[in-house]
Each structure stands twice: as C-alpha cells, then as structure tokens.
Design an enzyme around this catalytic site. Structure first.
Site, PDB file in Angstrom:
ATOM      1  N   LEU A 237       0.834  -1.205   0.000  1.00 38.16           N
ATOM      2  CA  LEU A 237       0.000   0.000   0.000  1.00 38.16           C
ATOM      3  C   LEU A 237       0.868   1.253   0.000  1.00 38.16           C
ATOM      4  O   LEU A 237       2.072   1.181   0.250  1.00 38.16           O
ATOM      5  CB  LEU A 237      -0.898  -0.009   1.235  1.00 38.16           C
ATOM      6  CG  LEU A 237      -1.763  -1.257   1.428  1.00 38.16           C
ATOM      7  CD1 LEU A 237      -2.653  -1.109   2.653  1.00 38.16           C
ATOM      8  CD2 LEU A 237      -2.621  -1.543   0.213  1.00 38.16           C
ATOM      9  N   PRO A 238       0.266   2.433  -0.266  1.00 40.69           N
ATOM     10  CA  PRO A 238       1.089   3.641  -0.390  1.00 40.69           C
ATOM     11  C   PRO A 238       1.840   4.058   0.879  1.00 40.69           C
ATOM     12  O   PRO A 238       3.036   4.321   0.809  1.00 40.69           O
ATOM     13  CB  PRO A 238       0.072   4.717  -0.801  1.00 40.69           C
ATOM     14  CG  PRO A 238      -1.066   3.967  -1.411  1.00 40.69           C
ATOM     15  CD  PRO A 238      -1.127   2.657  -0.672  1.00 40.69           C
TER      16      PRO A 238
ATOM     17  N   THR B  99       6.340   0.793   2.016  1.00 44.21           N
ATOM     18  CA  THR B  99       7.340   1.590   2.748  1.00 44.21           C
ATOM     19  C   THR B  99       6.577   2.523   3.683  1.00 44.21           C
ATOM     20  O   THR B  99       5.862   3.412   3.216  1.00 44.21           O
ATOM     21  CB  THR B  99       8.207   2.412   1.784  1.00 44.21           C
ATOM     22  OG1 THR B  99       8.862   1.527   0.888  1.00 44.21           O
ATOM     23  CG2 THR B  99       9.247   3.222   2.547  1.00 44.21           C
TER      24      THR B  99
ATOM     25  N   LYS C 236      15.558   0.433   5.204  1.00 48.28           N
ATOM     26  CA  LYS C 236      15.117   0.958   3.899  1.00 48.28           C
ATOM     27  C   LYS C 236      15.238   2.487   3.862  1.00 48.28           C
ATOM     28  O   LYS C 236      15.738   3.062   2.892  1.00 48.28           O
ATOM     29  CB  LYS C 236      13.664   0.506   3.678  1.00 48.28           C
ATOM     30  CG  LYS C 236      12.857   1.280   2.677  1.00 48.28           C
ATOM     31  CD  LYS C 236      13.061   0.832   1.264  1.00 48.28           C
ATOM     32  CE  LYS C 236      12.288   1.741   0.310  1.00 48.28           C
ATOM     33  NZ  LYS C 236      12.580   1.563  -1.060  1.00 48.28           N
TER      34      LYS C 236
ATOM     35  N   LYS D  26       8.725  11.341   0.038  1.00 52.05           N
ATOM     36  CA  LYS D  26       8.003  10.572   1.066  1.00 52.05           C
ATOM     37  C   LYS D  26       9.000   9.813   1.958  1.00 52.05           C
ATOM     38  O   LYS D  26       8.927   9.873   3.189  1.00 52.05           O
ATOM     39  CB  LYS D  26       7.059   9.573   0.388  1.00 52.05           C
ATOM     40  CG  LYS D  26       6.363   8.645   1.354  1.00 52.05           C
ATOM     41  CD  LYS D  26       5.731   7.451   0.656  1.00 52.05           C
ATOM     42  CE  LYS D  26       5.863   6.248   1.534  1.00 52.05           C
ATOM     43  NZ  LYS D  26       5.466   5.000   0.952  1.00 52.05           N
TER      44      LYS D  26
HETATM   45  P1  NAD Z   1       0.717   2.688  -5.904  1.00 53.04           P
HETATM   46  O1  NAD Z   1       0.044   3.905  -5.410  1.00 53.04           O
HETATM   47  O2  NAD Z   1       0.917   2.499  -7.365  1.00 53.04           O
HETATM   48  O3  NAD Z   1      -0.096   1.385  -5.383  1.00 53.04           O
HETATM   49  C1  NAD Z   1      -0.712   1.285  -4.141  1.00 53.04           C
HETATM   50  C2  NAD Z   1      -2.046   0.533  -4.339  1.00 53.04           C
HETATM   51  O4  NAD Z   1      -2.674   0.334  -3.079  1.00 53.04           O
HETATM   52  C3  NAD Z   1      -3.048   1.325  -5.197  1.00 53.04           C
HETATM   53  O5  NAD Z   1      -3.441   0.517  -6.301  1.00 53.04           O
HETATM   54  C4  NAD Z   1      -4.220   1.588  -4.239  1.00 53.04           C
HETATM   55  O6  NAD Z   1      -5.470   1.566  -4.902  1.00 53.04           O
HETATM   56  C5  NAD Z   1      -4.084   0.426  -3.276  1.00 53.04           C
HETATM   57  N1  NAD Z   1      -4.720   0.620  -1.996  1.00 53.04           N
HETATM   58  C6  NAD Z   1      -4.629   1.695  -1.164  1.00 53.04           C
HETATM   59  N2  NAD Z   1      -5.351   1.472  -0.046  1.00 53.04           N
HETATM   60  C7  NAD Z   1      -5.903   0.234  -0.184  1.00 53.04           C
HETATM   61  C8  NAD Z   1      -6.757  -0.567   0.638  1.00 53.04           C
HETATM   62  N3  NAD Z   1      -7.194  -0.149   1.831  1.00 53.04           N
HETATM   63  N4  NAD Z   1      -7.133  -1.786   0.185  1.00 53.04           N
HETATM   64  C9  NAD Z   1      -6.700  -2.219  -1.018  1.00 53.04           C
HETATM   65  N5  NAD Z   1      -5.899  -1.520  -1.840  1.00 53.04           N
HETATM   66  C10 NAD Z   1      -5.509  -0.297  -1.419  1.00 53.04           C
HETATM   67  O7  NAD Z   1       2.102   2.596  -5.133  1.00 53.04           O
HETATM   68  P2  NAD Z   1       3.384   1.720  -5.537  1.00 53.04           P
HETATM   69  O8  NAD Z   1       4.278   2.518  -6.418  1.00 53.04           O
HETATM   70  O9  NAD Z   1       2.914   0.373  -5.949  1.00 53.04           O
HETATM   71  O10 NAD Z   1       4.127   1.668  -4.121  1.00 53.04           O
HETATM   72  C11 NAD Z   1       3.652   0.834  -3.067  1.00 53.04           C
HETATM   73  C12 NAD Z   1       4.629   0.957  -1.909  1.00 53.04           C
HETATM   74  O11 NAD Z   1       5.929   0.539  -2.322  1.00 53.04           O
HETATM   75  C13 NAD Z   1       4.797   2.383  -1.369  1.00 53.04           C
HETATM   76  O12 NAD Z   1       4.879   2.334   0.017  1.00 53.04           O
HETATM   77  C14 NAD Z   1       6.086   2.857  -2.014  1.00 53.04           C
HETATM   78  O13 NAD Z   1       6.754   3.838  -1.244  1.00 53.04           O
HETATM   79  C15 NAD Z   1       6.877   1.571  -2.068  1.00 53.04           C
HETATM   80  N6  NAD Z   1       7.900   1.528  -3.128  1.00 53.04           N
HETATM   81  C16 NAD Z   1       7.620   1.970  -4.369  1.00 53.04           C
HETATM   82  C17 NAD Z   1       8.610   1.937  -5.349  1.00 53.04           C
HETATM   83  C18 NAD Z   1       8.336   2.442  -6.741  1.00 53.04           C
HETATM   84  O14 NAD Z   1       9.300   2.642  -7.506  1.00 53.04           O
HETATM   85  N7  NAD Z   1       7.076   2.637  -7.128  1.00 53.04           N
HETATM   86  C19 NAD Z   1       9.874   1.428  -5.053  1.00 53.04           C
HETATM   87  C20 NAD Z   1      10.123   0.924  -3.776  1.00 53.04           C
HETATM   88  C21 NAD Z   1       9.117   0.975  -2.813  1.00 53.04           C
END
Ligand code: NAD
Length: 295
Positions: free
Chosen positions: A65-66, A96, A171, A246
């Site tokens: 999740l975000p 994260t 991390k 973030k």
């Molecule tokens: P994203 O916003 O694309 O995906 C998050 C998903 O969670 C969304 O599809 C949203 O609809 C869903 N969501 C939110 N609340 C929810 C709930 N209660 N029930 C079900 N689904 C729910 O984000 P992302 O890029 O996939 O990143 C996810 C995590 O990974 C974050 O914490 C981010 O910091 C971390 N991260 C991201 C990257 C990157 O490059 N994108 C790299 C390393 C770590």
C-alpha cells in the site's frame, strides 16, 4: 505451492502478484481500484470482493500500500483485518511506511497470535516486473524463514535487518543516503561541465576515484552519459521525486524520534521539495540534475 492473499495492486503490487502466479502459487487479489484486478484475473488470480475476503483461507497475506495511514487503517481497529486473519496465516507488509507504524501493526498482530513481518523493497517497478527486488525484512527469524520461499519468487536479495520495524529503518537509511549521493553527484557534474569538462569524461574519472558511488556506476544523472537510465529519456520512469520525498520524510520522522542529527538528509529533502515545486514531482529522482543547471 502456497495459497496467498495480495492486497494493493499498484505499480509495485501488480507485477509482484503476477510473479507469484507465474511461480505457480494460488493468488487471491484485492485493490480498492477494481480495474487493477483485471489483468491479474486474466493471469489466473482469484479476485476477492473485499479486503476481508482476500484474507480467508490463505497461508500468506501480502500487502503493498502507499503509506502508513493506509496500512494502519487496513489492519487496525474494530473493522481491521487483524480481527479476521487466521493466526496460522503469515502476514507480510511490503509497503514503505514509518518504522513506528510497522512496529504498531506488528505488535497488534502479535497480540492476536499472528506472525507479521515488515518487508519493504528496493529495486523499483523494473525490479518488481523482473522479479529481482531486494526485500529488507524486520521481524522474527522464524517468520523471516517462513516468508523466504515466497519472497524469493518476487526478488533476488533477501535481508533480515532485525526485529519488527527494522526492515523499514534500513530501507529509509538507504534511501536517505541515496538522495545525498545523487544530489552530490549532480552538483559535482554541473561544476565540472560549467568549467568546460565533458560530463562523460568527468563521470568516468570520479567513478574510478574516491568520489565513486552507485549513481556514477549505474544511474548517471547527466543526460546521455549512460544509456537506459532515466536521465537519457527525459527522466521518465525510474523512482519518482514524490516517492523520494516521502521516504525522506519518514527518515526525518525517525531521526526526530531517535534524537539523531541528519543534516545531509534534511538538506536533500529540502532540495527535493524545491525541485518538486518546480514541477518535477513525477520525474525520476536523478532529475535533481536540472536544479543545478547553470545559466
Ligand atoms: P501505488 O500507489 O501504485 O499502489 C498502491 C495501491 O494500493 C493502489 O493501487 C491503491 O489503490 C491500493 N490501496 C490503497 N489502499 C488500499 C486498501 N485499503 N485496500 C486495497 N488496496 C488499497 O504505489 P506503488 O508505487 O505500488 O508503491 C507501493 C509501496 O511501495 C509504497 O509504500 C512505495 O513507497 C513503495 N515503493 C515503491 C517503489 C516504486 O518505484 N514505485 C519502489 C520501492 C518501494
């Protein structure tokens, strides 16, 4: 093969769940955005109608999740998932989030007899698609070992950083250092180029000298110095400035809690905030090079 529930199918979670399906696991998926479940259903996933439905009859539950607020509201409280999860299910949160938040949720899980680990990832969307993520885990050794075969189907480096929350701490330390290295590299490149050096020549000199670092090795921020990096495609793709901000915010919160001094991380965060105000929030974090652009 395991029965796995997967909640949060965004940029990272979608391809991670796909890799679990490819490895032969039975995967039940849920996201609050319906459309995100469709490509996974085509790949053989079962679509759960709700988060609660995604946690029934699974051996492992993964969430991606975000931010902290989403993780806490998913798991905690009277309607939270911890009220419904079978204690035999291993819970893995790969989002994260703040270390204190990870500890709060893992402690609440433990009070219900549920084993939970924090397992944030490094490697970005490319790593999620390729199945080469690095997982940085906090939790008991036993839970880490239970998770290992599942994590190995989504990543290639698995680290056990320590107890609950330790994965998140490691991390954010890494990402804080990365932001400092990237801004420092961009600053040095601009100085050299402004004084007449070729950016490729200067990059190679610094890469092989005492200033050598990851940005110079594999992620050069100067356009055209390296192929296949965001700098050479107008800073598209890669790791967004918004996400770096973030993570730096989480690092600052952790530093306040621990009472440690993080002047470099704080400066990097402020530089990235200014950079976002210039319209670069959705660009790769190496675009900080543009902030140093000379007249
Ligand atoms: P994203 O916003 O694309 O995906 C998050 C998903 O969670 C969304 O599809 C949203 O609809 C869903 N969501 C939110 N609340 C929810 C709930 N209660 N029930 C079900 N689904 C729910 O984000 P992302 O890029 O996939 O990143 C996810 C995590 O990974 C974050 O914490 C981010 O910091 C971390 N991260 C991201 C990257 C990157 O490059 N994108 C790299 C390393 C770590």
């Amino acid at each position: 093969m395991a029965k796995i529930g997967f909640i949060g199918l965004g940029n990272m979670g979608g391809p991670m769940a796909t890799n679990l399906l490819k490895a032969g696991h039975s995967v039940k998926v849920f996201d609050i955005v319906d459309d995100l479940t469709k490509p996974l259903a085509r790949d053989g996933a079962t679509v759960a109608e709700s988060a609660a439905a995604a946690v029934t009859d699974v051996e492992v539950l993964i969430s991606m999740l975000p931010a902290s607020v989403h993780v806490e509201s998913l798991y905690l409280g009277k309607s939270g998932l911890l009220e419904r999860i079978d204690p035999a299910t291993l819970v893995v949160d790969s989002s994260t989030i703040a270390p204190s938040s990870a500890v709060k949720v893992a402690t609440a899980a433990s009070e219900k007899g549920i084993a939970m680990i924090d397992a944030p990832v490094s490697g970005g969307v490319g790593g999620a698609v390729a199945g080469t993520l690095t997982f940085i885990v906090g939790g008991s050794t036993e839970a880490f070992e239970r998770a290992r075969p599942i994590l190995a189907d989504m990543g290639k480096n698995l680290f056990h950083a320590g107890d609950a929350g330790a994965g998140q701490v490691a991390k954010i330390c890494n990402n804080m250092l990365l932001s400092v290295l990237m801004t420092g590299t961009a600053e040095a490149l601009q100085l050299g180029v402004s004084k007449g050096l070729d950016p490729a020549v200067l990059s190679e000199i610094m890469r092989k000298s005492s200033g050598g670092n990851w940005a110079l090795e594999v992620y050069n921020p100067w356009p055209g110095v390296m192929e296949n990096v965001p700098a050479s495609r107008d800073y598209e793709g890669g790791f967004l400035v918004d996400l770096m901000i973030k993570d730096l915010g989480l690092a600052m919160e952790a530093a306040m809690e621990a009472g440690t001094s993080t002047p470099m991380g704080s400066l990097a965060r402020n530089l990235y905030l200014n950079h976002r105000h210039q319209g670069f929030g959705r660009k790769d974090f190496s675009s900080i090079q543009k902030m140093f652009e000379a007249d």
